[in-house]
Write a protein that holds these residues in place. Structure first.
Motif, PDB file in Angstrom:
ATOM      1  N   THR A 100      37.802 -15.870  35.409  1.00 14.06           N
ATOM      2  CA  THR A 100      39.022 -15.204  34.947  1.00 14.06           C
ATOM      3  C   THR A 100      38.869 -13.687  35.007  1.00 14.06           C
ATOM      4  OG1 THR A 100      39.506 -17.074  33.503  1.00 14.06           O
ATOM      5  CG2 THR A 100      40.641 -15.001  33.021  1.00 14.06           C
ATOM      6  N   VAL A 101      37.736 -13.187  34.539  1.00 14.68           N
ATOM      7  CA  VAL A 101      37.477 -11.742  34.577  1.00 14.68           C
ATOM      8  C   VAL A 101      37.479 -11.243  36.025  1.00 14.68           C
ATOM      9  CG1 VAL A 101      35.699  -9.986  34.186  1.00 14.68           C
ATOM     10  CG2 VAL A 101      36.284 -11.594  32.382  1.00 14.68           C
ATOM     11  N   PHE A 102      36.807 -11.964  36.898  1.00 16.45           N
ATOM     12  CA  PHE A 102      36.755 -11.554  38.301  1.00 16.45           C
ATOM     13  C   PHE A 102      38.149 -11.530  38.918  1.00 16.45           C
ATOM     14  CE2 PHE A 102      36.719 -12.771  42.765  1.00 16.45           C
ATOM     15  CZ  PHE A 102      36.082 -11.663  43.292  1.00 16.45           C
ATOM     16  N   LEU A 103      38.910 -12.597  38.735  1.00 17.11           N
ATOM     17  CA  LEU A 103      40.246 -12.668  39.340  1.00 17.11           C
ATOM     18  C   LEU A 103      41.179 -11.590  38.799  1.00 17.11           C
ATOM     19  CD1 LEU A 103      40.768 -16.539  39.475  1.00 17.11           C
ATOM     20  CD2 LEU A 103      40.214 -14.988  41.370  1.00 17.11           C
ATOM     21  N   TYR A 104      41.038 -11.279  37.528  1.00 15.83           N
ATOM     22  CA  TYR A 104      41.901 -10.268  36.931  1.00 15.83           C
ATOM     23  C   TYR A 104      41.539  -8.867  37.417  1.00 15.83           C
ATOM     24  CZ  TYR A 104      44.407  -7.551  33.441  1.00 15.83           C
ATOM     25  OH  TYR A 104      45.240  -6.667  32.824  1.00 15.83           O
ATOM     26  N   TYR A 105      40.250  -8.542  37.398  1.00 15.12           N
ATOM     27  CA  TYR A 105      39.841  -7.174  37.705  1.00 15.12           C
ATOM     28  C   TYR A 105      39.663  -6.881  39.186  1.00 15.12           C
ATOM     29  CZ  TYR A 105      39.595  -5.948  32.857  1.00 15.12           C
ATOM     30  OH  TYR A 105      39.941  -5.680  31.565  1.00 15.12           O
ATOM     31  N   LYS A 106      39.619  -7.891  40.041  1.00 18.00           N
ATOM     32  CA  LYS A 106      39.496  -7.585  41.471  1.00 18.00           C
ATOM     33  C   LYS A 106      40.757  -6.893  41.980  1.00 18.00           C
ATOM     34  CE  LYS A 106      41.309 -11.677  43.625  1.00 18.00           C
ATOM     35  NZ  LYS A 106      41.266 -12.592  44.682  1.00 18.00           N
ATOM     36  N   LYS A 107      41.885  -7.104  41.296  1.00 17.62           N
ATOM     37  CA  LYS A 107      43.124  -6.424  41.670  1.00 17.62           C
ATOM     38  C   LYS A 107      43.094  -4.952  41.252  1.00 17.62           C
ATOM     39  CE  LYS A 107      45.669 -10.665  40.864  1.00 17.62           C
ATOM     40  NZ  LYS A 107      46.570 -11.348  39.949  1.00 17.62           N
ATOM     41  N   LYS A 108      42.435  -4.674  40.124  1.00 17.70           N
ATOM     42  CA  LYS A 108      42.411  -3.318  39.587  1.00 17.70           C
ATOM     43  C   LYS A 108      41.246  -2.504  40.124  1.00 17.70           C
ATOM     44  CE  LYS A 108      44.542  -4.578  35.255  1.00 17.70           C
ATOM     45  NZ  LYS A 108      45.283  -3.563  34.547  1.00 17.70           N
ATOM     46  N   TRP A 109      40.116  -3.152  40.328  1.00 12.76           N
ATOM     47  CA  TRP A 109      38.915  -2.487  40.803  1.00 12.76           C
ATOM     48  C   TRP A 109      38.569  -3.088  42.162  1.00 12.76           C
ATOM     49  CZ3 TRP A 109      35.869  -4.032  35.799  1.00 12.76           C
ATOM     50  CH2 TRP A 109      36.432  -3.391  34.695  1.00 12.76           C
ATOM     51  N   ASN A 110      37.417  -2.737  42.682  1.00 14.14           N
ATOM     52  CA  ASN A 110      36.984  -3.376  43.921  1.00 14.14           C
ATOM     53  C   ASN A 110      36.204  -4.656  43.576  1.00 14.14           C
ATOM     54  OD1 ASN A 110      34.245  -2.714  43.351  1.00 14.14           O
ATOM     55  ND2 ASN A 110      34.512  -0.708  44.312  1.00 14.14           N
ATOM     56  N   TYR A 111      35.877  -5.432  44.599  1.00 11.66           N
ATOM     57  CA  TYR A 111      35.183  -6.708  44.383  1.00 11.66           C
ATOM     58  C   TYR A 111      33.845  -6.534  43.675  1.00 11.66           C
ATOM     59  CZ  TYR A 111      38.358  -9.572  47.152  1.00 11.66           C
ATOM     60  OH  TYR A 111      39.437 -10.256  47.595  1.00 11.66           O
ATOM     61  N   PHE A 112      33.092  -5.525  44.079  1.00  8.20           N
ATOM     62  CA  PHE A 112      31.765  -5.326  43.509  1.00  8.20           C
ATOM     63  C   PHE A 112      31.831  -5.106  42.001  1.00  8.20           C
ATOM     64  CE2 PHE A 112      28.164  -2.502  42.436  1.00  8.20           C
ATOM     65  CZ  PHE A 112      27.140  -3.391  42.700  1.00  8.20           C
ATOM     66  N   ALA A 118      32.214  -9.689  35.718  1.00  6.60           N
ATOM     67  CA  ALA A 118      32.175 -11.138  35.496  1.00  6.60           C
ATOM     68  C   ALA A 118      30.789 -11.608  35.088  1.00  6.60           C
ATOM     69  CB  ALA A 118      32.633 -11.868  36.762  1.00  6.60           C
ATOM     70  N   VAL A 119      29.774 -11.081  35.730  1.00  5.31           N
ATOM     71  CA  VAL A 119      28.399 -11.466  35.400  1.00  5.31           C
ATOM     72  C   VAL A 119      28.037 -11.010  33.999  1.00  5.31           C
ATOM     73  CG1 VAL A 119      25.969 -11.035  35.953  1.00  5.31           C
ATOM     74  CG2 VAL A 119      27.587 -11.614  37.778  1.00  5.31           C
TER      75      VAL A 119
END
Length: 161
Positions: A100-112, A118-119
């Motif tokens: 959930t954290v990854f999917l939400y923040y990949k839009k706002k930040w970059n993938y890395f 998320a980790v």
């Protein structure tokens, strides 16, 4: 082989052993934690239409937990839900937190940065907490729904700006 490759190989081996250990606990037929059977009993009571709370004037407390986790396990698992199934629900909810954290923040930040967030949100402050991902208890629903609510509120707040 350089030291970075050794580090990555060691990390992969450790993750493999951790997941193997968790999968063995998932399949274990008996209480792993002292309260596993109690929580499974609450889920079975809900599935069979029985109360998990007694009237306050009875002087007994059957459950002090909110019924969200138990109700979820009861609705999905049915009347004869097993410890393995209840542990699987806990694991899915814990695993959903970094996703959930990854999917939400990949839009706002970059993938890395989203992967790092998320980790780090999933890493517990103590090693023993790594086993809570398969504990039969409401400990898995509270963090997932709390996080989901915070992210929903943040997205609503940001959309109004």
């Amino acid at each position: 082989m350089n030291s970075d490759q050794h580090y990555i190989q060691t990390l992969i081996v450790c993750i493999f052993y951790y997941l193997d250990y968790i999968s063995q606990i998932l399949r274990f037929s008996y209480d792993w934690e002292p309260t596993d059977g109690d929580h499974l009993n609450f889920a079975r009571r809900i599935a069979n239409g029985l109360p998990i709370y007694w009237p306050l004037n009875s002087g007994e407390i059957l459950s002090i937990y909110n019924p969200l986790y138990h109700g979820l396990v009861a609705i999905i698992g049915g009347k004869y839900v097993s410890l393995s199934f209840a542990r699987s629900i806990s694991f899915i909810l814990w695993a959903a937190i970094p996703v959930t954290v990854f999917l939400y923040y990949k839009k706002k930040w970059n993938y890395f940065l989203a992967i790092i967030a998320a980790v780090f949100i999933w890493l517990p402050p103590a090693q023993g907490m790594l086993l809570e991902v398969v504990q039969v208890s409401p400990n898995s629903t509270m963090p997932f729904f709390f996080l989901s609510t915070l992210l929903l509120l943040e997205s609503c707040t940001n959309s109004k700006r």
